[in-house]
Design a protein around this motif. Sequence first.
Motif: not given
Lengths: 333, 321
Positions: A49, A216-218, A220-221, A244, A255, A258-261
């Motif tokens: 954060e 987090l999506a970027v 992870r990718h 993951f 964390l 908390a990320v909205p899919p």
Amino acid sequence: MSRPILSVRDLIVRFDLGRGLFGPDRVLTAIDGVSFDLGAGETLGIVGESGSGKSTLGRAILRLIPAEAGQIVWLGQDLRRLGEGAMRPLRRDLQIVFQDPLAALDPRATVFQSIAEPLATHRPDMTRIQMREAVSRWLARVGLDDTALDRYPHEFSGGQCQRIGIARAMILEPRLIVCDEAVSALDVSIQAQIVNLLAALQRETGVALLFISHNLAVVRHLSHRILVLYLGRVAEIGPAEALFADPCHPYTRALLAAVPPPDPVAARGRRRAGLTGEPPSPLNPPSGCAFRTRCPLAIEICATTMPTAEAIDDDALHLAACHRWRDRSTQGA
Amino acid sequence: MSRLIVDGLTVTLGTLSGPRTVVREVGLTLGEGETLGLVGESGSGKSLLWLGVLGLVPPGAVVTGSARLGDTELVGAGQGQLADIRGRRIAMVFQDPMTALNPYLTIGRQLAEVVERHHGADRSTARRAALDLLDRVGIPDAARRIDLYPHEFSGGMRQRATIAMALLGRPDILVADEPTTALDVTVQAQILDLFAELKRDGGLTQVLISHDLGVVAGLADRVAVMYAGRLVEVAGVEDLFACPLHPYTQGLLAAMPRVDRPGVDLLATIPGQPPDPARLPPGCAFAPRCLLADDGCRHAPPVLAPVAPGRQVACRKVGAP
């Protein structure tokens, strides 16, 4: 991972904030004993954060800000022990791309001047014609053409400016680029273009990336491995898919949860917040584990003893700094 | 029964280089108790649409078309009437709570002012109402924090305070413009839970403007997608995510890296970049980036038309037999 090109050990960065109005000197510990390795051609995602110290970590590694203790071993040499003169030739291998590409470019310099500037510093042997050719080649590689050469940054969109910033970082063919929220200010459709560009450049040149992002999506990718920072300390580090699939630190779990899919069916009825409150001030961190004030698993030892990184797997690739990582199945977060 | 009916709404800004139309002929209805997600990239006009509805456009801007709230026409209404509607019937929450709060007043004072202004309450009643709402939006230890100044609040608490302030006028509709974009993901999750509670417990009608499809997916009943000032697709949230019809919506969903799936080698991309609003192409604004576009698409802009119950798409390539 083969032999690391970068080994950071027990790094500590402190900022002296000066005297309070009446109180004693206030010292903020931004990075508090961080260790990790980075291999050639590898991407290490750094998440956390705001206030976790992720940007400070990237800048301290490049010696853009001084570290107080610890080692930054780059290809066998501790950068912290080098003087500025000895550091200078190494800088061509160590580059950075910033979040706001327009702010990172000199508004009065043409695109050619901005991209060629590192060449002027590090390659005094090159003629102007050679420089022009090199800049033109990198412009093409990042998806722009020669019509950009003599134009100014304000004539370009955010995505195009970030391409220019990447060409400038790549032109010396560095071995490490610190990407500090490099795609965070971009719209989704442009962000995907830049993410693909970074991945392609890495495949072609073998450049290693420290990819700092709150997204987090970027991360992870793009990442091979991921480091989770909390209040300047490593909460967890491990291969991206292991982290993951089996997040071992309660902060990592919170964390991720908390990320909205982008999936209305999965999101329906689900409570999002696994955590209450916000991170404590790094000026006054909690005793023991920094996360314990928000942790659903915290027990007495968490307040008294700072947890050290423990290996989760046999190869010690996946580490978590939590007294209770073995109890991870008991938390729903 | 519809609460708000927007029809043909167009917003033209007066800029130094001449008038610039940033919202074009937008029509949509907002049903009672529903949550509408409005997504689009920067410059798509998603914020200016609502600023236009509420009469908050910058000086020199022209709003035409219609926005009817019950029996009241908002477009062309006097500033006095609009000031009364803002806050009491439609309230707005913005991305940056610090700019929405007055740094020189305590949180409690500025919240109480809203109650005094809209409901003519006396000071102690207003303070009680303010305290109740700070509690309701999840400010811990509200009785003490009510007397703090905005800079003494964290980012998440400031956004909670502006939401409390928006709710104080007991509005029918809450328009939240990128309310969590400046917040950390764990704090964003808390604020999204708060919006979900307001919907479940209070039946509040909400418009959630966001560039983040993930934020919209979990809260919205219906989603409207904007591109270059126009609505290009409107659909129920599950339909939109399961089966996007407009090529732009499809591209947007495909371009998102997924936090809930392992990484793929290459993200799908939309080629090119959004058009300059001053130089929109004559036909479909998305045509220059669209793989399906033909000469017809480049000729005249498509009309937002129904293709299935509750679904509208503005694309000549969709719905044609």
